[in-house]
Design a protein around this motif. Structure first.
Motif, mmCIF file in Angstrom:
data_model
loop_
_atom_site.group_PDB
_atom_site.id
_atom_site.type_symbol
_atom_site.label_atom_id
_atom_site.label_comp_id
_atom_site.label_asym_id
_atom_site.label_seq_id
_atom_site.Cartn_x
_atom_site.Cartn_y
_atom_site.Cartn_z
ATOM 1 N N ALA A 32 0.970 -1.140 -0.512
ATOM 2 C CA ALA A 32 -0.300 -0.317 -0.050
ATOM 3 C C ALA A 32 1.125 1.345 -0.076
ATOM 4 O O ALA A 32 0.594 1.985 -0.982
ATOM 5 N N ALA A 33 1.986 1.043 0.318
ATOM 6 C CA ALA A 33 2.625 2.485 0.744
ATOM 7 C C ALA A 33 3.871 2.618 -0.350
ATOM 8 O O ALA A 33 3.658 3.699 -0.950
ATOM 9 N N ALA A 34 4.191 2.058 -1.237
ATOM 10 C CA ALA A 34 4.247 2.012 -2.714
ATOM 11 C C ALA A 34 3.290 2.737 -3.758
ATOM 12 O O ALA A 34 3.786 3.554 -4.710
ATOM 13 N N ARG A 35 2.211 2.322 -3.638
ATOM 14 C CA ARG A 35 0.837 2.739 -3.843
ATOM 15 C C ARG A 35 1.148 4.562 -3.676
ATOM 16 O O ARG A 35 0.763 5.110 -5.017
ATOM 17 N N SER A 36 0.901 5.007 -2.394
ATOM 18 C CA SER A 36 0.728 5.758 -1.997
ATOM 19 C C SER A 36 1.900 7.254 -2.332
ATOM 20 O O SER A 36 1.858 8.027 -2.025
ATOM 21 N N LEU A 37 2.936 6.131 -2.470
ATOM 22 C CA LEU A 37 4.267 6.868 -3.096
ATOM 23 C C LEU A 37 4.812 7.514 -4.684
ATOM 24 O O LEU A 37 4.902 8.675 -4.593
ATOM 25 N N ASP A 38 3.851 7.069 -5.938
ATOM 26 C CA ASP A 38 4.042 7.273 -6.919
ATOM 27 C C ASP A 38 3.779 9.154 -6.646
ATOM 28 O O ASP A 38 3.988 9.264 -7.674
ATOM 29 N N GLN A 39 3.251 9.477 -6.264
ATOM 30 C CA GLN A 39 2.886 10.789 -6.776
ATOM 31 C C GLN A 39 2.943 11.687 -5.283
ATOM 32 O O GLN A 39 2.943 11.077 -4.200
ATOM 33 N N ALA A 40 3.406 12.984 -4.998
ATOM 34 C CA ALA A 40 3.593 13.629 -4.463
ATOM 35 C C ALA A 40 2.783 14.875 -4.039
ATOM 36 O O ALA A 40 1.774 15.076 -4.149
ATOM 37 N N PRO A 41 2.497 15.130 -2.674
ATOM 38 C CA PRO A 41 3.516 15.003 -1.267
ATOM 39 C C PRO A 41 3.043 13.432 -1.278
ATOM 40 O O PRO A 41 2.382 12.496 -0.979
ATOM 41 N N PRO A 42 4.607 12.105 -1.185
ATOM 42 C CA PRO A 42 3.796 11.046 0.129
ATOM 43 C C PRO A 42 3.460 11.560 1.557
ATOM 44 O O PRO A 42 3.717 12.377 2.326
ATOM 45 N N PRO A 43 3.323 9.887 1.959
ATOM 46 C CA PRO A 43 2.301 10.524 2.833
ATOM 47 C C PRO A 43 3.192 10.688 4.220
ATOM 48 O O PRO A 43 4.411 10.186 4.178
ATOM 49 N N ALA A 44 3.411 10.722 5.337
ATOM 50 C CA ALA A 44 4.284 10.733 6.740
ATOM 51 C C ALA A 44 5.167 9.792 6.874
ATOM 52 O O ALA A 44 3.855 8.105 6.356
ATOM 53 N N PRO A 45 5.689 9.233 7.068
ATOM 54 C CA PRO A 45 6.545 10.086 7.412
ATOM 55 C C PRO A 45 7.886 11.151 6.885
ATOM 56 O O PRO A 45 8.261 11.685 7.436
ATOM 57 N N TYR A 46 7.141 11.112 5.851
ATOM 58 C CA TYR A 46 8.038 11.796 4.603
ATOM 59 C C TYR A 46 7.786 13.027 4.919
ATOM 60 O O TYR A 46 6.719 13.861 5.716
ATOM 61 N N LYS A 47 9.323 13.668 4.438
ATOM 62 C CA LYS A 47 9.457 15.727 4.816
ATOM 63 C C LYS A 47 9.813 15.948 3.116
ATOM 64 O O LYS A 47 10.737 15.475 2.880
ATOM 65 N N VAL A 72 11.755 12.960 1.954
ATOM 66 C CA VAL A 72 12.586 11.590 3.443
ATOM 67 C C VAL A 72 11.695 11.040 4.023
ATOM 68 O O VAL A 72 11.439 12.735 5.032
ATOM 69 N N ASP A 73 12.156 10.519 4.618
ATOM 70 C CA ASP A 73 11.931 10.206 6.584
ATOM 71 C C ASP A 73 13.274 10.594 7.438
ATOM 72 O O ASP A 73 14.163 10.139 7.342
ATOM 73 N N PRO A 74 12.696 12.050 8.122
ATOM 74 C CA PRO A 74 14.065 12.256 8.651
ATOM 75 C C PRO A 74 15.029 11.756 9.449
ATOM 76 O O PRO A 74 15.588 11.825 9.808
#
Length: 139
Positions: free
Chosen positions: A21-36, A56-58
């Motif tokens: 599920a995370a891979a599907r949600s990373l295809d478009q910006a902005p990515p979900p938390a924890p990414y900043k 990036v995840d801090p």
């Protein structure tokens, strides 16, 4: 015919369920938390020519993975920043995963240092787009 359509639909659902599920949600910006957005964490522009807009995840700094997006917010690459001292020290570097799940080709580029990662390092770029589409982040 209906049985074939149901089988085809079931195969489609099975194929989608094998992609995290995370891979599907990373295809478009902005990515979900924890990414900043990296430009909000260190003094860098929002869009870096040749790389794109980085997230990036801090907690994963300074190595990454960094997610790089084009001007339209499409994920184009995943970048790891590996210190030269780790390579010189013969450190094993494993599991450089592509969170989106797809890699077209890889580039390895030397960088003398920049805000956020001031020491010399290599950018290991896992491109999710063909070479011809690297131009999406050129300017």
């Amino acid at each position: 015919m209906r049985r074939n359509l149901l089988a085809l639909a079931a195969c489609g659902v099975l194929a989608l369920s094998t992609v995290p599920a995370a891979a599907r949600s990373l295809d478009q910006a902005p990515p979900p938390a924890p990414y900043k957005k990296v430009s909000e964490l260190v003094k860098l522009p929002d869009f870096i020519p040749g790389i794109g807009t980085l997230y990036v995840d801090p907690k994963k700094l300074p190595d990454g993975p960094f997610l790089a997006y084009d001007h339209k917010g499409k994920l184009v690459s995943t970048i790891y920043m590996i210190p030269l001292k780790d390579l010189d020290g013969h450190k094993n570097i494993a599991d450089l995963a592509a969170p989106s799940g797809k890699v077209d080709h890889v580039s390895i580029l030397f960088n003398a240092g920049h805000p956020g990662v001031p020491e010399p390092h290599y950018h290991i770029v896992l491109w999710h787009v063909p070479v011809a589409q690297e131009q999406l982040v050129a300017k």
